[in-house]
Scaffold this motif. Structure first.
Motif, PDB file in Angstrom:
ATOM      1  N   GLU A  60       7.241  -6.720   3.345  1.00 47.56           N
ATOM      2  CA  GLU A  60       8.017  -6.417   1.182  1.00 47.56           C
ATOM      3  C   GLU A  60       7.302  -7.216   0.408  1.00 47.56           C
ATOM      4  N   GLN A  61       7.445  -8.635   1.038  1.00 44.56           N
ATOM      5  CA  GLN A  61       6.830  -9.879  -0.009  1.00 44.56           C
ATOM      6  C   GLN A  61       6.055 -10.197  -0.096  1.00 44.56           C
ATOM      7  N   ASP A  67      -0.507  -7.568   0.627  1.00 45.13           N
ATOM      8  CA  ASP A  67      -0.133  -7.230  -0.419  1.00 45.13           C
ATOM      9  C   ASP A  67      -1.358  -6.044  -0.909  1.00 45.13           C
ATOM     10  N   TYR A 282       9.896 -15.927   2.917  1.00 48.65           N
ATOM     11  CA  TYR A 282       9.748 -14.226   1.829  1.00 48.65           C
ATOM     12  C   TYR A 282      11.103 -13.499   2.369  1.00 48.65           C
ATOM     13  N   SER A 284      14.438 -14.379   2.058  1.00 46.92           N
ATOM     14  CA  SER A 284      14.746 -14.477   1.495  1.00 46.92           C
ATOM     15  C   SER A 284      14.883 -13.963  -0.017  1.00 46.92           C
ATOM     16  N   LYS A 285      13.513 -13.838  -0.351  1.00 49.40           N
ATOM     17  CA  LYS A 285      13.063 -13.312  -1.973  1.00 49.40           C
ATOM     18  C   LYS A 285      13.430 -12.270  -1.329  1.00 49.40           C
ATOM     19  N   CYS A 286      12.821 -11.529  -0.648  1.00 48.53           N
ATOM     20  CA  CYS A 286      12.699  -9.851  -0.497  1.00 48.53           C
ATOM     21  C   CYS A 286      14.380  -9.429  -0.599  1.00 48.53           C
ATOM     22  N   SER A 288      17.057 -11.487  -2.581  1.00 44.86           N
ATOM     23  CA  SER A 288      16.967 -12.149  -3.608  1.00 44.86           C
ATOM     24  C   SER A 288      17.023 -11.227  -4.534  1.00 44.86           C
ATOM     25  N   SER A 289      15.546  -9.795  -4.516  1.00 46.74           N
ATOM     26  CA  SER A 289      14.509  -9.002  -5.130  1.00 46.74           C
ATOM     27  C   SER A 289      15.787  -7.954  -5.226  1.00 46.74           C
ATOM     28  N   LYS A 290      17.093  -7.696  -4.268  1.00 48.33           N
ATOM     29  CA  LYS A 290      17.582  -6.358  -3.973  1.00 48.33           C
ATOM     30  C   LYS A 290      19.069  -7.287  -3.653  1.00 48.33           C
ATOM     31  N   SER A 291      19.235  -8.279  -4.983  1.00 48.05           N
ATOM     32  CA  SER A 291      20.879  -8.440  -5.318  1.00 48.05           C
ATOM     33  C   SER A 291      20.839  -8.432  -6.226  1.00 48.05           C
TER      34      SER A 291
END
Length: 291
Positions: A60-61, A67, A282, A284-286, A288-291
């Protein structure tokens, strides 16, 4: 004081040797890093297998080089059925003449899904040198067992595989005898021309071929490069020969036009050198984007 042509050529030879030495360093760095880290990747795989949807969230990231080729219909499969990804540098694990640590196999494992029957789809990319100066990835098409009416490639992948098998089985042309497209290649070319939309499925990635550079040609090219290096190191002049183009250049251009996913080498490199080693980043980045 003016520089002579001979001095310029000598300088070019020196630069060519330095470039070759940089390539040696890169090759050995990849080999060493792979051998040091492969057990860690096994441990990582054991841990992330306990995390639900780990690899779908990584995808997803995914970086832009990956992508940009994922269509909404592809995302449904990747997010819903992808279980794991594994990358191996198989020419390190099983050394072969002319093998290179940059050669990779990319293995995708899937859960049951409504689109295809395969649980595992694996594609190999060989890093090869051509006699015409080409250096890069080549591959062979890998077909997918699509369920009825669910083929996201609209038959392109299966046709690419069939065309490849015909190409391999076709008699080799001698001298300047013109090489013609096989029936399946003609069918594939017509289909590509008729359906040129610029939005092919990510699963066409499994059909990437690239340059036609055989293992035998790779070995010959490497031997020629080694001979040239010895001459440069000995201070001998290396002839600046024109690139050795195939006698049937136009036919090769036709075959290049038959690649259903011309950017496959770019995507393979992005997966092997970025997404795979940096999966935790990636993931962790995903999160973070959902939090």
């Amino acid at each position: 004081m003016a520089v002579t042509a001979e001095e310029i050529l000598a300088t070019y030879d020196q630069l060519a040797e330095i470039e070759a030495e940089f390539d040696d360093v890169e090759t050995e760095t990849i080999r060493h890093q792979y051998n040091l880290s492969k057990d860690l990747y096994v441990k990582r795989a054991q841990i992330v297998s306990k995390i639900e949807h780990f690899w779908p969230l990584v995808f997803e990231q995914a970086p832009m080089d990956i992508d940009e080729f994922i269509q909404p219909s592809d995302s449904q499969i990747i997010l819903g059925a992808l279980k794991s990804i594994d990358v191996k540098r198989f020419e390190i694990d099983t050394p072969v003449e002319g093998g290179d640590p940059r050669s990779v196999s990319i293995r995708f494992e899937f859960d049951d899904n409504e689109h295809f029957e395969d649980k595992v789809i694996e594609k190999k990319f060989w890093w090869r040198h051509g006699k015409d100066g080409f250096v890069g990835y080549v591959s062979e098409p890998v077909d997918i067992k699509w369920k009825a009416g669910k083929d996201l490639t609209n038959g392109l992948l299966s046709l690419a595989k069939a065309a490849w098998e015909e190409e391999k089985a076709a008699p080799k042309k001698e001298g300047k005898e013109k090489k013609e497209l096989t029936p399946k290649q003609k069918e594939l070319k017509e289909k590509l021309e008729a359906e040129a939309t610029g939005a092919e499925s990510f699963f066409c990635f499994f059909g990437f071929i690239g340059e036609r550079v055989s293992a035998e040609e790779n070995i010959e090219a490497l031997k020629k490069e080694a001979e040239d290096r010895k001459k440069r190191q000995a201070g001998e002049k290396v002839e600046d020969e024109d690139e050795e183009m195939n006698e049937d250049d136009e036919d090769w251009e036709d075959e290049e036009d038959l690649d259903i996913f011309p950017q496959g080498d770019t995507v393979a490199m992005a997966i092997a050198d970025d997404l795979w080693p940096n999966a935790l980043k990636y993931f962790s980045k995903c999160l973070s984007s959902k939090s």
